[in-house]
Write an enzyme that holds these catalytic residues in place. Sequence first.
Site, PDB file in Angstrom:
ATOM      1  N   ARG A  82      28.130  30.115  41.361  1.00 58.57           N
ATOM      2  CA  ARG A  82      29.253  30.988  40.977  1.00 58.57           C
ATOM      3  C   ARG A  82      29.219  31.267  39.470  1.00 58.57           C
ATOM      4  O   ARG A  82      29.464  32.392  39.035  1.00 58.57           O
ATOM      5  CB  ARG A  82      30.576  30.306  41.363  1.00 58.57           C
ATOM      6  CG  ARG A  82      31.785  30.950  40.700  1.00 58.57           C
ATOM      7  CD  ARG A  82      33.074  30.352  41.207  1.00 58.57           C
ATOM      8  NE  ARG A  82      34.233  30.817  40.478  1.00 58.57           N
ATOM      9  CZ  ARG A  82      35.477  30.410  40.743  1.00 58.57           C
ATOM     10  NH1 ARG A  82      35.703  29.557  41.712  1.00 58.57           N
ATOM     11  NH2 ARG A  82      36.481  30.873  40.042  1.00 58.57           N
ATOM     12  N   ASN A  90      34.109  32.916  50.304  1.00 61.62           N
ATOM     13  CA  ASN A  90      34.125  34.151  49.519  1.00 61.62           C
ATOM     14  C   ASN A  90      32.818  34.907  49.616  1.00 61.62           C
ATOM     15  O   ASN A  90      31.783  34.287  49.826  1.00 61.62           O
ATOM     16  CB  ASN A  90      34.384  33.815  48.037  1.00 61.62           C
ATOM     17  CG  ASN A  90      35.864  33.630  47.771  1.00 61.62           C
ATOM     18  OD1 ASN A  90      36.689  34.288  48.378  1.00 61.62           O
ATOM     19  ND2 ASN A  90      36.188  32.735  46.852  1.00 61.62           N
ATOM     20  N   CYS A 102      42.494  34.741  53.651  1.00 61.97           N
ATOM     21  CA  CYS A 102      42.644  34.585  52.208  1.00 61.97           C
ATOM     22  C   CYS A 102      44.078  34.167  51.932  1.00 61.97           C
ATOM     23  O   CYS A 102      44.978  34.458  52.720  1.00 61.97           O
ATOM     24  CB  CYS A 102      42.351  35.925  51.545  1.00 61.97           C
ATOM     25  SG  CYS A 102      42.465  35.871  49.754  1.00 61.97           S
ATOM     26  N   HIS A 160      41.193  41.209  48.521  1.00 59.54           N
ATOM     27  CA  HIS A 160      41.091  41.303  47.058  1.00 59.54           C
ATOM     28  C   HIS A 160      41.133  42.760  46.587  1.00 59.54           C
ATOM     29  O   HIS A 160      40.690  43.058  45.465  1.00 59.54           O
ATOM     30  CB  HIS A 160      39.850  40.570  46.526  1.00 59.54           C
ATOM     31  CG  HIS A 160      39.974  39.068  46.638  1.00 59.54           C
ATOM     32  ND1 HIS A 160      39.050  38.193  46.149  1.00 59.54           N
ATOM     33  CD2 HIS A 160      40.954  38.280  47.170  1.00 59.54           C
ATOM     34  CE1 HIS A 160      39.437  36.940  46.381  1.00 59.54           C
ATOM     35  NE2 HIS A 160      40.592  36.979  47.013  1.00 59.54           N
ATOM     36  N   TYR A 177      43.828  40.832  41.940  1.00 63.11           N
ATOM     37  CA  TYR A 177      42.439  41.240  41.724  1.00 63.11           C
ATOM     38  C   TYR A 177      42.343  42.697  41.272  1.00 63.11           C
ATOM     39  O   TYR A 177      41.344  43.114  40.694  1.00 63.11           O
ATOM     40  CB  TYR A 177      41.598  41.015  42.990  1.00 63.11           C
ATOM     41  CG  TYR A 177      41.262  39.554  43.158  1.00 63.11           C
ATOM     42  CD1 TYR A 177      40.042  39.038  42.739  1.00 63.11           C
ATOM     43  CD2 TYR A 177      42.193  38.663  43.699  1.00 63.11           C
ATOM     44  CE1 TYR A 177      39.750  37.685  42.858  1.00 63.11           C
ATOM     45  CE2 TYR A 177      41.903  37.313  43.824  1.00 63.11           C
ATOM     46  CZ  TYR A 177      40.685  36.829  43.397  1.00 63.11           C
ATOM     47  OH  TYR A 177      40.390  35.490  43.504  1.00 63.11           O
TER      48      TYR A 177
HETATM   49  C1  G6P Z   1      42.249  32.922  45.166  1.00 59.89           C
HETATM   50  C2  G6P Z   1      41.366  33.786  46.006  1.00 59.89           C
HETATM   51  C3  G6P Z   1      40.224  33.020  46.569  1.00 59.89           C
HETATM   52  C4  G6P Z   1      39.488  32.324  45.454  1.00 59.89           C
HETATM   53  C5  G6P Z   1      40.428  31.507  44.597  1.00 59.89           C
HETATM   54  C6  G6P Z   1      39.699  31.087  43.350  1.00 59.89           C
HETATM   55  O1  G6P Z   1      42.821  32.013  45.979  1.00 59.89           O
HETATM   56  O2  G6P Z   1      42.058  34.404  47.030  1.00 59.89           O
HETATM   57  O3  G6P Z   1      39.336  33.898  47.213  1.00 59.89           O
HETATM   58  O4  G6P Z   1      38.515  31.488  46.010  1.00 59.89           O
HETATM   59  O5  G6P Z   1      41.524  32.241  44.188  1.00 59.89           O
HETATM   60  O6  G6P Z   1      40.312  29.999  42.767  1.00 59.89           O
HETATM   61  P1  G6P Z   1      39.476  29.106  41.761  1.00 59.89           P
HETATM   62  O7  G6P Z   1      40.378  27.988  41.406  1.00 59.89           O
HETATM   63  O8  G6P Z   1      38.221  28.694  42.471  1.00 59.89           O
HETATM   64  O9  G6P Z   1      39.148  30.003  40.605  1.00 59.89           O
END
Ligand code: G6P
Length: 431
Positions: free
Chosen positions: A93, A148, A170, A199, A250
């Site tokens: 990531r 994701n 989600c 998103h 988003y």
């Molecule tokens: C939100 C989104 C998810 C994502 C997450 C990221 O919940 O809907 O798709 O995975 O944020 O959170 P993080 O703590 O991993 O940045």
Amino acid sequence: MREFKTAVIGAGSTYTPELISGFIERAERLGARSFAFCDTDMERGEILAGMARRMFRRAGVSVEIEATGDLREAVHGASYVLAQIRVGKMPARILDEKIPLRHGLLGQETTGLGGLSCALRTIPVVYGILEAAEELAEPGAWLINFSNPSGLVAEALLGRRPDARVIGLCNIPVKMRSAAAGLLRMDGLADCDFAGLNHLCWMTGVFKDGRELLSDILSRPIESSGLNNIPDMEYTPAQLRAIGGFPCGYLNYYYFREEMLARCMAEEKTRGEVCLELERRLLEIYADPAVDTPPELLKKRGGAMYSQAAVSLIEAIERDSGAEHVVNVRNGGMLPMLAPGDVAELRCRVTRDGPEPLPLRTEPGEHIRGLVRSVKAYEKLAARAAFSGEYSDALAAALSHPLSSDIKRTQSALGELMSAHRRYLPQFKDM
Ligand code: G6P
């Protein structure tokens, strides 16, 4: 109440205790008695299995949890298969975030080129989970995917296998419904119309006591996102009127494109790097045999309320309740700007037969329709590339994203992403 098995694929995720809290809250109404915790990283899988066992024990709920590295064993006989994988884990990531930034493009986990890169390595693996589930899980089992980019993964799976029992999930719609309820000074979740994709969604209607109240909400400035992982941006009432909906967090990357890009570039650490450190500390906590409740630290992650989204969805299917959930499924003609087979994030009535999309009570305007159509074109090309392994499909997807830039810049960022993730992209043979 029947007893059933749940397979959690990617159970070594630091989010797993959220999911377990959801099962504990519903233990009296749901016969979830057996779990398979599957992970390619058995050390993490075991740590989370231990933490989950202690959480259930503390709650006085008796369950069996088996930790395994074998996907086929995990899905065998399961009624629900929950996929929450991250191919290449957090370091992958972080590359998705950093590489596009080096080329002057947004570097984000699910949006833009970072999201495309994540999709290319994730889709074939989740498709493999679907195939294993169809072969070995209980007949009629559901695959619920939160991996994701969740909407795009659902598009890829249901695009290829329209009849598969797949639901993309989600936490954003639950969070938005909860935010709307707060603005209306009511408890729980507001009744809302959603128009868009995962998103990339807007609330285009908010209902209370038979009245539609979105325009009241939009008559004040609002801060979107209310998420831990995305900076808040303030929208003025004039902007909101032009947009024609309450945008999800988003969408800040689209509406405040330059400011958000500048912020990402200026940050000392990417969100993934912040999460890597959070994960390290969370795993240390979960490994402590004295810990049997989810720590406060978990609230710093962006996935808050995901247990509510996931386990209440299972409850609706299991109990045939007809409860409403906003999930990613085939549109079936509900969104006028998409084809019936396209996957969208839709308000659905959920029964034993799964989610049935409900008609919108409001008309999304041309602005929303146009942006949804264009991101759907990107998603379809991305899904095609993930299966075909053709570089030209991947480049076509990258160029179709509305946050993409000129062809040379996009091409060099994509090339660098694909070579950095070479070992997770076996389908791209000619790279
Ligand atoms: C939100 C989104 C998810 C994502 C997450 C990221 O919940 O809907 O798709 O995975 O944020 O959170 P993080 O703590 O991993 O940045």
